[in-house]
Design a protein around this motif. Structure first.
Motif, PDB file in Angstrom:
ATOM      1  N   ASN A 356       0.970  -1.393   0.066  1.00  0.00           N
ATOM      2  CA  ASN A 356       0.053   0.098  -0.002  1.00  0.00           C
ATOM      3  C   ASN A 356       0.936   1.220   0.028  1.00  0.00           C
ATOM      4  N   ASP A 357       0.532   2.122  -0.902  1.00  0.00           N
ATOM      5  CA  ASP A 357       1.299   3.495  -0.964  1.00  0.00           C
ATOM      6  C   ASP A 357       0.330   4.659  -0.743  1.00  0.00           C
ATOM      7  N   ASP A 358       0.742   5.843  -0.509  1.00  0.00           N
ATOM      8  CA  ASP A 358      -0.069   7.140  -0.267  1.00  0.00           C
ATOM      9  C   ASP A 358      -0.209   8.083  -1.376  1.00  0.00           C
ATOM     10  N   ASN A 359       0.218   7.664  -2.551  1.00  0.00           N
ATOM     11  CA  ASN A 359      -0.163   8.534  -3.737  1.00  0.00           C
ATOM     12  C   ASN A 359       0.692   9.578  -3.860  1.00  0.00           C
ATOM     13  N   ASN A 360       1.869   9.545  -3.624  1.00  0.00           N
ATOM     14  CA  ASN A 360       3.013  10.710  -3.654  1.00  0.00           C
ATOM     15  C   ASN A 360       3.663  10.983  -4.929  1.00  0.00           C
ATOM     16  N   GLY A 361       3.310  10.195  -5.958  1.00  0.00           N
ATOM     17  CA  GLY A 361       4.065  10.638  -7.220  1.00  0.00           C
ATOM     18  C   GLY A 361       3.250  11.359  -8.050  1.00  0.00           C
ATOM     19  N   SER A 362       3.843  11.484  -9.248  1.00  0.00           N
ATOM     20  CA  SER A 362       3.196  12.411 -10.276  1.00  0.00           C
ATOM     21  C   SER A 362       3.723  12.028 -11.766  1.00  0.00           C
ATOM     22  N   VAL A 363       3.003  12.484 -12.719  1.00  0.00           N
ATOM     23  CA  VAL A 363       3.254  12.500 -13.990  1.00  0.00           C
ATOM     24  C   VAL A 363       3.294  13.983 -14.727  1.00  0.00           C
ATOM     25  N   GLN A 364       4.338  14.151 -15.434  1.00  0.00           N
ATOM     26  CA  GLN A 364       4.808  15.435 -15.822  1.00  0.00           C
ATOM     27  C   GLN A 364       4.949  15.380 -17.109  1.00  0.00           C
ATOM     28  N   LEU A 365       4.707  16.565 -17.881  1.00  0.00           N
ATOM     29  CA  LEU A 365       5.288  17.138 -19.380  1.00  0.00           C
ATOM     30  C   LEU A 365       6.000  18.291 -19.082  1.00  0.00           C
ATOM     31  N   ASP A 366       7.241  18.300 -19.992  1.00  0.00           N
ATOM     32  CA  ASP A 366       7.844  19.529 -20.124  1.00  0.00           C
ATOM     33  C   ASP A 366       7.442  20.465 -21.203  1.00  0.00           C
ATOM     34  N   GLU A 367       8.151  21.596 -21.246  1.00  0.00           N
ATOM     35  CA  GLU A 367       7.467  22.522 -22.455  1.00  0.00           C
ATOM     36  C   GLU A 367       7.719  21.566 -23.912  1.00  0.00           C
ATOM     37  N   ASN A 368       8.576  20.511 -24.039  1.00  0.00           N
ATOM     38  CA  ASN A 368       8.403  19.911 -25.404  1.00  0.00           C
ATOM     39  C   ASN A 368       7.619  18.854 -25.521  1.00  0.00           C
ATOM     40  N   GLY A 369       6.773  18.575 -24.405  1.00  0.00           N
ATOM     41  CA  GLY A 369       5.883  17.382 -24.501  1.00  0.00           C
ATOM     42  C   GLY A 369       6.515  16.277 -23.985  1.00  0.00           C
ATOM     43  N   ALA A 370       7.782  16.331 -23.245  1.00  0.00           N
ATOM     44  CA  ALA A 370       8.613  14.914 -22.871  1.00  0.00           C
ATOM     45  C   ALA A 370       8.006  14.570 -21.678  1.00  0.00           C
ATOM     46  N   GLU A 371       7.463  13.297 -21.377  1.00  0.00           N
ATOM     47  CA  GLU A 371       7.061  12.984 -20.082  1.00  0.00           C
ATOM     48  C   GLU A 371       8.162  12.402 -19.081  1.00  0.00           C
ATOM     49  N   SER A 372       7.635  12.438 -17.844  1.00  0.00           N
ATOM     50  CA  SER A 372       8.718  12.147 -16.757  1.00  0.00           C
ATOM     51  C   SER A 372       7.701  11.693 -15.622  1.00  0.00           C
ATOM     52  N   TYR A 373       8.268  10.827 -14.784  1.00  0.00           N
ATOM     53  CA  TYR A 373       7.489  10.210 -13.570  1.00  0.00           C
ATOM     54  C   TYR A 373       8.191  10.420 -12.440  1.00  0.00           C
ATOM     55  N   THR A 374       7.526  10.806 -11.103  1.00  0.00           N
ATOM     56  CA  THR A 374       8.344  10.930  -9.977  1.00  0.00           C
ATOM     57  C   THR A 374       7.710  10.037  -9.068  1.00  0.00           C
ATOM     58  N   ALA A 375       8.405   9.654  -7.961  1.00  0.00           N
ATOM     59  CA  ALA A 375       8.008   8.735  -6.753  1.00  0.00           C
ATOM     60  C   ALA A 375       8.667   9.466  -5.516  1.00  0.00           C
ATOM     61  N   ALA A 376       7.689   9.543  -4.357  1.00  0.00           N
ATOM     62  CA  ALA A 376       8.615   9.823  -3.121  1.00  0.00           C
ATOM     63  C   ALA A 376       7.708   8.985  -2.182  1.00  0.00           C
ATOM     64  N   PHE A 377       8.434   8.136  -1.509  1.00  0.00           N
ATOM     65  CA  PHE A 377       8.001   7.441  -0.271  1.00  0.00           C
ATOM     66  C   PHE A 377       8.419   7.809   1.042  1.00  0.00           C
ATOM     67  N   THR A 378       7.210   8.042   1.765  1.00  0.00           N
ATOM     68  CA  THR A 378       7.265   8.471   3.126  1.00  0.00           C
ATOM     69  C   THR A 378       7.944   7.362   3.939  1.00  0.00           C
ATOM     70  N   PRO A 379       8.285   7.646   5.372  1.00  0.00           N
ATOM     71  CA  PRO A 379       8.882   6.663   6.029  1.00  0.00           C
ATOM     72  C   PRO A 379       7.867   5.611   6.531  1.00  0.00           C
ATOM     73  N   PRO A 380       6.536   5.819   6.553  1.00  0.00           N
ATOM     74  CA  PRO A 380       5.766   4.689   6.650  1.00  0.00           C
ATOM     75  C   PRO A 380       5.627   3.905   5.484  1.00  0.00           C
ATOM     76  N   GLU A 381       5.690   4.195   4.228  1.00  0.00           N
ATOM     77  CA  GLU A 381       5.638   3.627   2.847  1.00  0.00           C
ATOM     78  C   GLU A 381       6.898   2.885   3.014  1.00  0.00           C
ATOM     79  N   GLN A 382       7.974   3.450   3.428  1.00  0.00           N
ATOM     80  CA  GLN A 382       9.325   2.714   3.241  1.00  0.00           C
ATOM     81  C   GLN A 382       9.309   1.555   4.265  1.00  0.00           C
ATOM     82  N   GLU A 383       8.556   1.907   5.448  1.00  0.00           N
ATOM     83  CA  GLU A 383       8.573   0.597   6.475  1.00  0.00           C
ATOM     84  C   GLU A 383       7.827  -0.524   5.723  1.00  0.00           C
ATOM     85  N   ARG A 384       6.427  -0.225   5.278  1.00  0.00           N
ATOM     86  CA  ARG A 384       5.996  -1.235   4.498  1.00  0.00           C
ATOM     87  C   ARG A 384       6.535  -2.156   3.496  1.00  0.00           C
ATOM     88  N   ILE A 385       7.466  -1.202   2.486  1.00  0.00           N
ATOM     89  CA  ILE A 385       7.987  -1.899   1.575  1.00  0.00           C
ATOM     90  C   ILE A 385       9.048  -2.775   2.181  1.00  0.00           C
TER      91      ILE A 385
END
Length: 481
Positions: A356-385
């Motif tokens: 289970n995670d807490d929805n701390n990621g994102s989908v992004q487009l830059d000015e050229n339309g290139a996609e990127s994805y980010t993730a950030a797991f909090t201490p409780p999420e890291q503990e579960r992992i």
């Protein structure tokens, strides 16, 4: 000159395939657009590299903390049927604790005005389960029997899973390359093909949708490039974007939605349901590659307060995936250690842990339309992992494994980038999955799930899509009149 349909659906997976098929069955004129190719069981052979090329999105990665914490591999189908063509067909319903998280995240309310819950979705689960022929899988193979006593000893007994597979399943293990017997009930061979073969549904594969056409605050159609490279426009009374949790926000971002608190949430709140495979090496052949991959699961740790993870048994990647993802405490395996591990392929047993995670990621487009994805797991999420990995290793060692290895984090269960809710300050679409900002524009895939489920999401996405199809067909706003 553009064509006109009642409804145009972008994407043919668990969401779009159900919406398109249901509306076509109700007599609506529907166009289904899919970026990937139209393949069927006649094309599905257990050729790992070819299937990855033909049926999968190229593997994408969400960088954890900018890459300092590694990455989550993002796996998805790109073909008619979407990820339902290449998944393991596990059929689980949302838990009441999942619904409570939804309401907390976006204020989502059901038809009664109370927080959205099972009363709002159970009838749609029932319809989907009947159509898919959901059944219990008690046909456990040797590899499951090998680890089952260890699960019991550690207080998390294995249970039979429910899945949308029929009796034609030969436990050949090739689910991720497409089911060669059509036993796996993807949207391709349940919702789409019946309507398509009867001429009730038009399907156009290899179609890249560039944008939703928005005019005067309404979605009036889409522009796409067909497989010949010709740009086309299609008009419709309703547009349903169901391109997947990673692709739907990109399409909406390219479509110049009005600026608002709601539209600024597009691509935010990405949940991963992060997973990894954990392998144990045994003395005798287990042939974990020749099974229905998920016949059993341990649910004792499903909820956050109990650990926040589910373990599925037993499964192993095919040799390329297996060899390229193995690691231990020192990082990826290489050299002699990797050669010896692959030589012992038949003797490994794999467990899949999903957290289970807490929805701390994102989908992004830059000015050229290139996609990127980010993730950030909090201490409780890291503990579960970490707890999920530790538990799976303990099970395998208790079962007698001489060596334990594992993979990095991966997911096929991304959810949440266009949240559904009853508060436009906290959601992208309303409780009917219609955009808060653009009339006639609906979202119909896993991106609407407000918080990541604690179970495999495909059945819930299909139930939500069934609910959306019923709403569109009822036409309360006279969009199809």
């Amino acid at each position: 000159m553009s064509e006109r349909f009642d409804v145009v659906v972008v994407g043919s997976g668990a969401g779009g395939g159900v919406v398109a098929g249901e509306l076509a069955d109700r007599g609506r004129r529907v166009l289904l657009l899919e970026l990937g190719p139209h393949r069927t069981a006649a094309d599905f052979t257990r050729w790992e590299a070819k299937a990855a090329h033909d049926l999968w999105w190229p593997i994408r990665f969400a960088l954890i903390d900018g890459g300092a914490g590694g990455a989550v591999a993002l796996i998805a189908g790109r073909c008619v049927g979407g990820s339902t063509t290449i998944n393991t067909k596990v059929a689980l319903r949302a838990h009441e604790k999942d619904y409570a998280k939804w309401h907390e995240a976006s204020g989502l309310a059901g038809g009664s005005g109370e927080p959205f819950g099972s009363a709002d979705l159970d009838a749609h689960y029932d319809r989907v389960e009947r159509r898919l022929g959901v059944r219990e899988r008690t046909d456990w193979r040797k590899s499951v029997r090998t680890v089952e006593p260890a699960f019991r000893t550690l207080g998390a007994p294995l249970e039979a899973v429910r899945s949308y597979t029929d009796a034609n399943c030969m436990s050949c293990g090739s689910c991720l390359q497409g089911c060669p017997t059509n036993a796996g009930k993807s949207t391709l061979n349940t919702y789409i093909h019946d309507a398509w073969a009867a001429g009730r549904l038009e399907v156009r594969a290899n179609a890249y949708v560039q944008r939703v056409v928005v005019e005067h605050g309404e979605a009036t159609g889409v522009e796409y490039v067909d497989e010949e490279g010709t740009r086309r426009r299609v008009d419709a009374g309703v547009v349903v974007v169901a391109a997947g949790t990673l692709n739907t926000p990109q399409l909406l971002l390219r479509s110049a939605l009005p600026d608002s608190p709601s539209s600024r949430l597009v691509g935010r709140n990405l949940g991963f349901h992060p997973a990894r495979l954990v392998y144990g090496l045994f003395d005798e052949p287990q042939d974990n590659h020749m099974v229905y991959p998920i016949t059993a699961h341990a649910m004792a740790h499903q909820h956050d307060e109990d650990g926040g993870f589910v373990v599925e048994a037993t499964t192993i990647q095919d040799p390329i995936g297996f060899a390229t993802t193995l690691e231990d405490e020192n990082g990826p395996l290489y050299g002699h250690a990797l050669v010896e591990a692959v030589r012992a392929f038949r003797r490994w047993v794999g467990l899949l842990v999903m957290v289970n995670d807490d929805n701390n990621g994102s989908v992004q487009l830059d000015e050229n339309g290139a996609e990127s994805y980010t993730a950030a797991f909090t201490p409780p999420e890291q503990e579960r992992i970490g707890g999920a990995l530790d538990f799976a290793r303990d099970v395998l060692r208790e079962a007698g494994a001489s060596t334990v290895r594992w993979t990095g984090l991966l997911t096929t269960h991304v959810q949440g980038t266009c949240r559904m809710g009853s508060d436009p300050e906290r959601s992208v679409v309303d409780a009917d999955a219609q955009s808060w900002d653009v009339r006639r524009l609906y979202v119909g895939d896993g991106s609407v799930v407000p918080r990541t489920l604690s179970v495999n999401p495909s059945l819930t996405i299909m139930a939500l899509a069934d609910r959306l199809a019923a709403h569109i067909d009822a036409d309360p706003n006279a969009y199809l009149s």
